[in-house]
Write an enzyme that holds these catalytic residues in place. Structure first.
Site, PDB file in Angstrom:
ATOM      1  N   ARG A 114      13.938   1.832  -5.089  1.00  0.00           N
ATOM      2  CA  ARG A 114      15.326   2.317  -5.191  1.00  0.00           C
ATOM      3  C   ARG A 114      15.485   3.693  -4.555  1.00  0.00           C
ATOM      4  NH1 ARG A 114      17.402   2.509 -11.148  1.00  0.00           N
ATOM      5  NH2 ARG A 114      15.244   2.671 -11.849  1.00  0.00           N
ATOM      6  N   SER A 125       7.002  -5.344  -8.243  1.00  0.00           N
ATOM      7  CA  SER A 125       8.200  -5.179  -7.415  1.00  0.00           C
ATOM      8  C   SER A 125       9.487  -5.464  -8.183  1.00  0.00           C
ATOM      9  CB  SER A 125       8.123  -6.108  -6.199  1.00  0.00           C
ATOM     10  OG  SER A 125       6.894  -5.936  -5.529  1.00  0.00           O
ATOM     11  N   HIS A 171      13.906  -5.675 -17.557  1.00  0.00           N
ATOM     12  CA  HIS A 171      13.525  -4.324 -17.104  1.00  0.00           C
ATOM     13  C   HIS A 171      14.725  -3.715 -16.381  1.00  0.00           C
ATOM     14  CE1 HIS A 171      11.239  -0.944 -15.836  1.00  0.00           C
ATOM     15  NE2 HIS A 171      11.257  -1.267 -14.560  1.00  0.00           N
ATOM     16  N   GLY A 178       0.819  -1.214   0.000  1.00  0.00           N
ATOM     17  CA  GLY A 178       0.000   0.000   0.000  1.00  0.00           C
ATOM     18  C   GLY A 178       0.848   1.257   0.000  1.00  0.00           C
ATOM     19  N   ILE A 199       3.049   3.240  -5.168  1.00  0.00           N
ATOM     20  CA  ILE A 199       2.337   2.690  -6.329  1.00  0.00           C
ATOM     21  C   ILE A 199       0.988   2.125  -5.892  1.00  0.00           C
ATOM     22  CG2 ILE A 199       2.404   1.019  -8.202  1.00  0.00           C
ATOM     23  CD1 ILE A 199       5.417   1.172  -8.175  1.00  0.00           C
TER      24      ILE A 199
END
Ligand code: TXD
Length: 322
Positions: free
Chosen positions: A96, A133, A189, A24, A27
């Protein structure tokens, strides 16, 4: 106590789909707000922090009359409350900070993902799962391995975000509507992602006819570094609106059976010469989840870049000890 709070729409007769959000945070909050306010489904936000999901969703629910949404918004610290979810979107984990790579998150987020995968396996075994994630390619692989879910119901959100970022940069360069720009970014990614310039168009016109090669290269490099660019500016975390909106496109494609074509982290079993790894490839997304992977032709340079990206993912996944 939150448990005394009964959202009148939380009725067993509710015909809306149910969307569980595991995490929560930044994002997760954007996901909850947009999913509920668009009435994509009833939202159940889970987090390990006491009160966080409850408080965020209660605030959003109280604002619902202003957007006319009747979807329910609830928060919980108990996995049992995600039971019956049609879609689960996972953002649990650290984000990050400046100077960190996505791969630096592996150790911490791996232990979190194992816990999350068990919770979803035990309480929402039929759900379509979208992993957000980071490090994404390793986290979605971990979820698949721990949960045992079929590959069509486990997908990673990444390429659609990278492609969307490229679309924005191209639209800004040309002064055209973002609606008329299409772009495709494949592979892992991270810094080794593969923007397929040959497949980027403006209303079907290849961008090579509209932008000079050197400028295209600059835009491609910005796309690869776009996540880090936001992290450096924010200093306290990473991008959260564009990732959330990207995942919601995927959730909507599943819930409404839209047969959308996105670049997503899918489990390849031979496609693109990749076996047993999650990497970003174009797929068709509908009620069957990842319904099929589209194999597009890659020239020698693109194939070399794609293979290098796959090797980076393979090395990262090789560090996972389940
Ligand atoms: O394109 C992509 N896939 C990336 C993904 C784009 C941007 C961000 N990317 C990654 O998503 C980012 O690197 C993080 O790993 C996740 C979530 O990013 P967000 O910005 O939402 O992080 P926050 O705000 O720190 O939120 C994480 C929440 C926080 O509320 C924690 O309390 C919660 O996760 N958390 C947990 N929830 C459930 N279960 C466990 N074990 C848990 N641990 C932490």
């Amino acid at each position: 106590m939150y448990s005394d709070y009964l959202n009148p729409q939380e009725s067993p007769l509710a015909m809306r789909k149910k969307i569980a959000l595991i995490g929560g945070g930044n994002i997760g909050g954007i996901l909850a707000e947009n999913a509920a306010y668009r009435e994509l489904g009833d939202v159940m936000m889970f987090d390990v922090v006491e009160g966080l999901p409850q408080g965020k969703t209660l605030d959003m629910a109280e604002g619902a009359p202003l957007v006319g949404s009747d979807a329910s918004l609830r928060g919980t610290n108990d996995y049992a409350d995600i039971a019956g979810s049609d879609v689960v979107i996972i953002t649990a984990g650290l984000a990050r900070k400046p100077g960190m790579s996505r791969d630096d998150l592996l150790k911490t987020n791996l232990s979190i993902m194992k816990q999350v995968a068990e919770g979803i396996r035990d309480h929402a075994p039929e759900a379509f799962v979208i992993v957000i994630s980071n490090p994404l390619d390793a986290m979605v692989y971990t979820f698949k391995e721990v949960s045992g879910f079929p590959k069509n119901r486990v997908v990673g959100m990444a390429g659609i975000l990278d492609s969307t970022r490229l679309r924005s940069f191209l639209a800004w360069e040309l002064g055209v509507s973002v609606k008329d720009v299409t772009a495709l970014v494949l592979g892992g990614h991270g810094d080794t992602m593969v923007p397929l310039v040959r497949y980027c168009t403006v209303a079907g016109v290849p961008i090579s006819q509209l932008i000079d090669a050197q400028r295209i290269d600059e835009i491609v490099e910005r796309t690869k570094g776009a996540g880090g660019e936001v992290v450096a500016l924010l200093k306290t975390g990473s991008a959260f609106v564009s990732p959330a909106l990207s995942a919601l496109e995927m959730a909507e494609a599943y819930l409404l059976d839209k047969k959308r074509v996105f670049a997503c982290a899918c489990l390849c079993d031979g496609e693109y010469g990749v076996d047993g790894l999650y990497v970003g490839v174009p797929c068709v997304m509908g009620a069957g989840g990842v319904e099929r992977i589209l194999e597009v032709e890659l020239n020698d340079q693109e194939r070399k870049q794609f293979d290098a990206s796959v090797e980076h993912v393979r090395t990262l996944v090789g560090q996972i000890d389940l």
